[in-house]
Write an enzyme that holds these catalytic residues in place. Structure first.
Site, short mmCIF file in Angstrom:
data_model
loop_
_atom_site.label_atom_id
_atom_site.label_comp_id
_atom_site.label_asym_id
_atom_site.label_seq_id
_atom_site.Cartn_x
_atom_site.Cartn_y
_atom_site.Cartn_z
N VAL A 5 0.83 -1.21 0.00
CA VAL A 5 0.00 0.00 0.00
C VAL A 5 0.86 1.26 0.00
O VAL A 5 0.63 2.20 -0.76
CB VAL A 5 -0.95 0.00 1.22
CG1 VAL A 5 -1.75 1.29 1.26
CG2 VAL A 5 -1.90 -1.19 1.15
N VAL A 18 10.46 -1.31 1.24
CA VAL A 18 10.32 -2.68 1.71
C VAL A 18 10.66 -2.70 3.21
O VAL A 18 11.26 -1.75 3.72
CB VAL A 18 11.26 -3.64 0.94
CG1 VAL A 18 10.90 -3.64 -0.54
CG2 VAL A 18 12.73 -3.26 1.12
N GLY A 37 2.44 7.87 6.55
CA GLY A 37 1.62 6.68 6.38
C GLY A 37 1.17 6.52 4.94
O GLY A 37 1.63 7.22 4.03
N LYS A 78 14.62 10.52 10.59
CA LYS A 78 13.34 9.80 10.59
C LYS A 78 13.19 8.96 11.86
O LYS A 78 12.09 8.85 12.42
CB LYS A 78 13.23 8.91 9.35
CG LYS A 78 11.94 8.07 9.27
CD LYS A 78 10.69 8.93 9.36
CE LYS A 78 9.43 8.22 8.91
NZ LYS A 78 9.18 6.93 9.47
N ASN A 133 10.23 9.38 14.64
CA ASN A 133 9.38 8.31 15.16
C ASN A 133 9.45 8.22 16.67
O ASN A 133 8.46 7.87 17.32
CB ASN A 133 9.77 6.98 14.52
CG ASN A 133 9.30 6.86 13.08
OD1 ASN A 133 9.06 7.87 12.43
ND2 ASN A 133 9.17 5.65 12.59
N TYR A 157 6.28 8.42 19.14
CA TYR A 157 5.97 7.53 20.27
C TYR A 157 5.58 8.36 21.49
O TYR A 157 4.59 8.07 22.19
CB TYR A 157 7.19 6.68 20.64
CG TYR A 157 7.35 5.37 19.90
CD1 TYR A 157 7.53 4.18 20.60
CD2 TYR A 157 7.38 5.31 18.52
CE1 TYR A 157 7.71 2.98 19.95
CE2 TYR A 157 7.57 4.12 17.85
CZ TYR A 157 7.74 2.95 18.57
OH TYR A 157 7.93 1.76 17.91
N LYS A 193 7.44 -1.30 15.99
CA LYS A 193 8.33 -1.85 14.97
C LYS A 193 9.80 -1.57 15.24
O LYS A 193 10.65 -1.97 14.46
CB LYS A 193 7.94 -1.29 13.60
CG LYS A 193 6.59 -1.80 13.11
CD LYS A 193 6.29 -1.34 11.70
CE LYS A 193 4.98 -1.93 11.21
NZ LYS A 193 4.66 -1.48 9.82
N ARG A 246 29.82 6.58 44.64
CA ARG A 246 30.70 5.92 43.66
C ARG A 246 32.15 5.94 44.14
O ARG A 246 32.89 4.96 43.98
CB ARG A 246 30.58 6.60 42.29
CG ARG A 246 29.23 6.43 41.63
CD ARG A 246 29.14 7.12 40.27
NE ARG A 246 29.95 6.41 39.28
CZ ARG A 246 31.04 6.90 38.70
NH1 ARG A 246 31.48 8.11 39.03
NH2 ARG A 246 31.69 6.19 37.80
#
Length: 464
Positions: free
Chosen positions: A14, A75, A131, A183, A187, A191, A261, A443
């Protein structure tokens, strides 16, 4: 198939089919490749009115393209990208260009650039956001790599991209894997924003008693103000949607397990590698992971009962301001990560340009991005958006509402990991003194890791 086409695209799902039809709509003859006969047929049928063709044969596909060949891959990330490259290589010539339009990990892009450079060919990553609908109507495109190679497809991408005030939502991002990296962070911000919206929904519905109908109206109103954005817009539509099977509100019959993903996780992981805090993005990734534990959550819900603390329910304006506050802070985290990556990987990013092309087409498009663009126009080397004078004024005005919402949620037992992390990031960033001096002492105490002092230069160690 004697015509020589301007543009080739591999992967006619699509997203790929919509993108190649978008390109063809703008007058560029295009050729598609897919191993699935049905997808090739679907392309030909839908593109019957434009100059587009398709095939399942790689040799035929490559032969039908003008040189230097401009081939875009849409792909799945990972091995499928490498497999397509290996399929195309025997048919390509030096100077040909392969463009990865998927969500590939930026380190994979660096490897592929080197691999194809050795063979005299060009490879670059170009993140595409929006999309399937965006691919058809105009996405935001983030190309990086060889600027000379990008020049060959610049006209095509500018024509196919979304437009804001007549300006295309595409621009050369920078060297190497810059396009895929930008990109990835896009993303990650996505989120964060989605998590924040879901938390405001939870507070409004469980805590303040809002119906879905009221929420649809509320988000629609918010989308006309400071919160104007694609995600707020579609959220209003979601609350208004009825389920065709049951007649119920569709949102109420969707299982509360959010999938992912990997791009959000990559953003968090790489931020840690760079030493850059992005807690709201981290929280969003974590909440998707917690959501997958549905059976355990249902079991725990039966045995734990939160006693709600009596308090006033936040009104619509308070909820709106809290969400806007957290939106700003989340963008600030993402942009600060981009600035750090620019130095680490020598991308030569332009922060104003990134904000500019995100204003339209992409999933995180929002009116707020114009304000972000202006901030970087005023101060190109701005360390953090929260230091911009206009954002300082805004955040100081609305931070109180964010605190009210989080206090209400915590008192009501409603999880607000994203909102809480946004406030914690804000408070930590604006604190001239943090309690981490104690951690340095610890520490040094157990591991002789040394510490610095406030009153003199040097590195010190104490025998505790």
């Amino acid at each position: 198939m004697s015509e020589q086409h301007d543009f080739g695209l591999v992967g006619l799902g699509v997203m790929g089919r919509n993108f190649i039809l978008n390109v063809a709509d703008h007058g560029f003859s295009s050729m598609g490749l897919d191993t699935d006969d049905e997808k090739v047929s679907a392309l030909k049928e839908e593109g019957s009115q434009v100059r587009v063709d398709g095939t399942t044969d790689a040799a035929t596909f490559v032969k039908a393209l003008k040189t230097p060949r401009k081939i875009m891959l849409l792909v799945p990330a990972g091995k499928p990208v490498d497999a397509v490259i290996d399929t195309l290589l025997p048919h390509l010539n030096k100077g040909d260009i392969i463009i990865d339009g998927g969500n590939s990990f930026f380190e994979d892009t660096e490897r592929r650039i080197s691999y194809l450079e050795e063979k005299g060919m060009n490879f670059f990553g170009a993140g595409v956001s929006g999309g399937a609908k965006g691919a058809r109507r105009g996405p935001s495109i983030m190309p990086g790599g060889s600027e000379a190679a990008y020049e060959h497809v610049k006209t095509i991408f500018e024509a196919a991209s979304a437009k804001v005030n007549g300006e295309p939502c595409v621009a050369y991002m920078g060297r190497g894997s810059a396009g895929n990296y930008v990109k990835m962070v896009h993303n990650g911000i996505e989120y964060g924003l989605m998590q924040l919206i879901s938390e405001i929904y939870d507070v409004a519905k469980k805590g303040a008693g809002y119906t879905n109908e009221k929420l649809a109206s509320l988000f629609d109103t918010w989308n006309k103000g400071t919160l104007q954005s694609f995600l707020v817009e579609i959220t209003a539509e979601i609350f208004a949607k009825k389920d065709e099977l049951t007649g119920k509100d569709l949102v109420d019959v969707i299982l509360d397990k959010a999938k992912q993903k990997g791009t959000g996780k990559w953003t968090s992981q790489n931020a840690m590698d760079l030493g850059i805090p992005v807690p709201t993005i981290d929280s969003a990734v974590t909440m998707r992971e917690i959501s997958s534990m549905k059976d355990y959550r249902v079991e725990a819900d039966k045995v734990y009962h939160t006693a709600s603390i009596g308090q006033d329910k936040p009104d619509a304006k308070t909820l709106e301001n809290a969400l806007y506050f957290a939106f700003i802070v989340t963008y600030a985290q993402g942009m600060s990560q981009l600035a750090a990556a620019d130095k680490e990987y020598n991308y030569n990013l332009n922060m104003e340009t990134i904000a500019k092309i995100w204003r339209g087409g992409c999933i995180i498009r929002a009116g707020l991005l114009e304000d972000i663009r202006k901030a970087y126009d005023r101060t190109p080397d701005l360390h953090n958006l929260m230091l911009d004078p206009d954002f300082v004024k805004t955040l100081k005005t609305i931070e109180g509402d964010a605190r009210i919402v989080v206090q209400f949620a915590v008192g009501s037992g409603i999880p607000v990991a994203g909102l809480s992390s946004a406030i914690a990031y804000f408070d930590s960033f604006r604190s001239g003194n943090l309690p981490l001096n104690l951690i340095q002492a610890q520490r040094d105490h157990f591991g002789s890791h040394t510490y610095e002092r406030t009153d003199r230069e040097g590195i010190f160690h104490t025998e505790w």
